[in-house]
Write an enzyme that holds these catalytic residues in place. Structure first.
Site, short mmCIF file in Angstrom:
data_model
loop_
_atom_site.label_atom_id
_atom_site.label_comp_id
_atom_site.label_asym_id
_atom_site.label_seq_id
_atom_site.Cartn_x
_atom_site.Cartn_y
_atom_site.Cartn_z
N HIS A 28 5.26 -1.18 -13.24
CA HIS A 28 4.52 -1.10 -11.97
C HIS A 28 3.27 -1.99 -12.00
O HIS A 28 2.15 -1.51 -11.91
CB HIS A 28 4.14 0.36 -11.67
CG HIS A 28 3.39 0.50 -10.38
ND1 HIS A 28 3.96 0.22 -9.15
CD2 HIS A 28 2.10 0.81 -10.11
CE1 HIS A 28 3.07 0.38 -8.20
NE2 HIS A 28 1.92 0.74 -8.75
N ALA B 188 -8.71 15.41 -4.42
CA ALA B 188 -9.68 15.13 -3.34
C ALA B 188 -9.77 13.64 -3.03
O ALA B 188 -10.56 13.22 -2.20
CB ALA B 188 -11.06 15.67 -3.74
N ASP C 204 7.10 1.11 -5.07
CA ASP C 204 7.77 -0.19 -5.15
C ASP C 204 9.13 -0.13 -4.43
O ASP C 204 9.52 -1.07 -3.73
CB ASP C 204 7.97 -0.61 -6.62
CG ASP C 204 6.64 -0.68 -7.35
OD1 ASP C 204 5.70 -1.24 -6.78
OD2 ASP C 204 6.55 -0.16 -8.48
N GLY D 85 -4.82 11.76 -3.17
CA GLY D 85 -4.74 13.21 -3.38
C GLY D 85 -4.73 14.01 -2.09
O GLY D 85 -3.94 14.96 -1.96
N GLY E 141 -8.23 9.51 -2.30
CA GLY E 141 -7.55 8.81 -1.22
C GLY E 141 -6.06 9.12 -1.19
O GLY E 141 -5.47 9.28 -0.12
#
Ligand SMILES: NC(=O)C1=CN([C@@H]2O[C@H](COP(=O)(O)OP(=O)(O)OC[C@H]3O[C@@H](n4cnc5c(N)ncnc54)[C@H](O)[C@@H]3O)[C@@H](O)[C@H]2O)C=CC1
Ligand SMILES: O=C([O-])CC(=O)C(=O)O
Length: 357
Positions: free
Chosen positions: A221, A54, A194, A58, A56
């Site tokens: 990362h 739910a 990336d 997802g 950003g």
């Protein structure tokens, strides 16, 4: 020890998941319940769960996975708002069956029988924060979710997005080891964004279509651990010292560029959902048996002396089938590698000691 009744309940749940109904669990408002529809069963394909569905990342990730023809069943799990997201996405006229799961009591149901689990659950950065500043909250979230995976779908491929990836992947590995199910071929930290950024920024400098450009990005990362290998760009090309410094810095700071532009409203979500789907699709094509599926990911590795490292990997029916060496590096890249390894070592150690303490 589990009682006979709870074992029976678990078997019933597993068999329900192996024979899914063909349409969403969300009941329609037209009066005809899903159980009364004529659908025969799900289309052939893979079962995928998104944990943190739910959020950003997802939500657009769920939408794009619903559009992926390799997906037959899509489980959307979060601790908030999944009924609405599931109802919404389930109306898309694509093949995948969508089911929503809310709260930790439904985590096991969300995971049983899954082939691929994608994890974007956790808090994002605000301006001024490093990815490591997210450790205290996200480490515990990832640990709990991986305990669920160990129990309910121990053979699933796991794509871990939650930051700091350099520490959350080692945490996941320790959880899986503790449960006795660890298969390093199946745990992949998602560094695809990336690569996506590197392709875009390099194409901009070269005046090419980004779809024609392939930049290997190795290491990890976060900041200096993100190491683009500009000497290995395809199509072969060369860069001036200024171009190399500009591109390396922009790729390493791409996440911060978005965090600052969003000014407190979170970090990259849309480009990340795109990158996550690109990576998940590669994993599914590998599972299907396609040849030559190669992407970069942060994985258990012997390419350097560190236990985890991002490099190009070949994906197949068992997850990672082959890990490629770094290839020839120029002097600038060799210096970057030493810096990346120093920072990575600490982040990996931090994850391992959190999970083993
Ligand atoms: N690997 C990468 O390249 C990238 C990683 N990220 C990371 O992805 C994570 C998520 O970012 P956003 O989606 O923007 O954040 P968000 O806050 O918009 O969404 C996160 C979702 O996780 C859910 N969540 C929290 N605790 C949970 C739990 N225990 N179980 C299941 N769901 C839970 C929240 O309810 C929320 O819906 C962050 O850690 C962020 O740093 C973001 C961009 C790129
Ligand atoms: O920068 C962040 O916090 C999110 C992220 O990992 C990225 O966009 O690469």
């Amino acid at each position: 020890m589990e009682s006979g009744a709870s074992v029976k309940q678990r078997i019933a749940r597993i068999s329900a998941h192996l024979n899914p109904p063909a349409i969403s669990q969300v009941e329609g408002s037209c009066g005809l319940r899903t159980g009364n529809c004529r659908a025969k069963g799900g289309s052939p394909g893979f079962k995928v769960a998104i944990l943190g569905a739910a959020g950003g990342i997802g939500q657009p990730l769920a939408m794009l996975m619903k559009m992926n023809p390799l997906v037959s069943v899509l489980h959307l799990y979060d601790v908030v708002n999944t009924p609405g997201v599931t109802a919404d996405i389930s109306h898309m006229d694509t093949g995948a069956v969508v089911r929503g799961f809310l709260g930790k009591e439904q985590l096991e149901d969300a995971l049983i029988g899954m082939d691929l689990v994608i994890i974007p659950a956790g808090v994002p950065r605000k301006p001024g924060m490093t990815r490591d500043d997210l450790f205290n909250i996200n480490a515990g979230i990832v640990k709990t979710l991986c305990e669920g995976i160990s129990k309910c779908c121990p053979k699933a491929i796991v794509n871990l997005i939650s930051n700091p990836v350099n520490s959350t992947v080692p945490i996941a590995a320790e959880v899986f080891k503790k449960a006795g199910i660890y298969d390093p071929r199946k745990l992949l930290g998602v560094t695809m964004l990336d690569v996506v950024r590197a392709n875009t920024f390099v194409a901009e400098v070269l005046g090419l279509d980004p779809r024609e450009v392939d930049v290997p990005v190795v290491g990890g990362h976060a900041g200096a651990t993100i190491l683009p290998l500009l000497s290995q760009v395809k199509p072969p090309c060369s860069f001036t010292v200024e171009e190399t410094e500009h591109l390396t810095s922009r790729i390493q700071n791409g996440g911060t560029e978005v965090v600052e532009a969003k000014a407190g409203a979170g970090s990259a979500t849309l480009s990340m959902a795109y990158a996550a789907v690109k990576f998940a699709d590669a994993c599914l094509r590998g599972l299907r048996g396609d040849a030559g599926v190669v992407e970069c990911a942060f994985v258990s590795s012997q390419v350097t002396e560190l236990p985890f490292f991002a490099t190009r990997v070949r994906l197949g029916r068992n997850g990672i089938e082959e890990i490629y060496p770094l290839g020839p590096l120029n002097e600038y890249e060799r210096a970057g590698l030493e810096k990346a390894k120093k920072e990575l070592a600490g982040s990996i150690e931090k994850g391992i000691s959190f999970a083993t303490k």
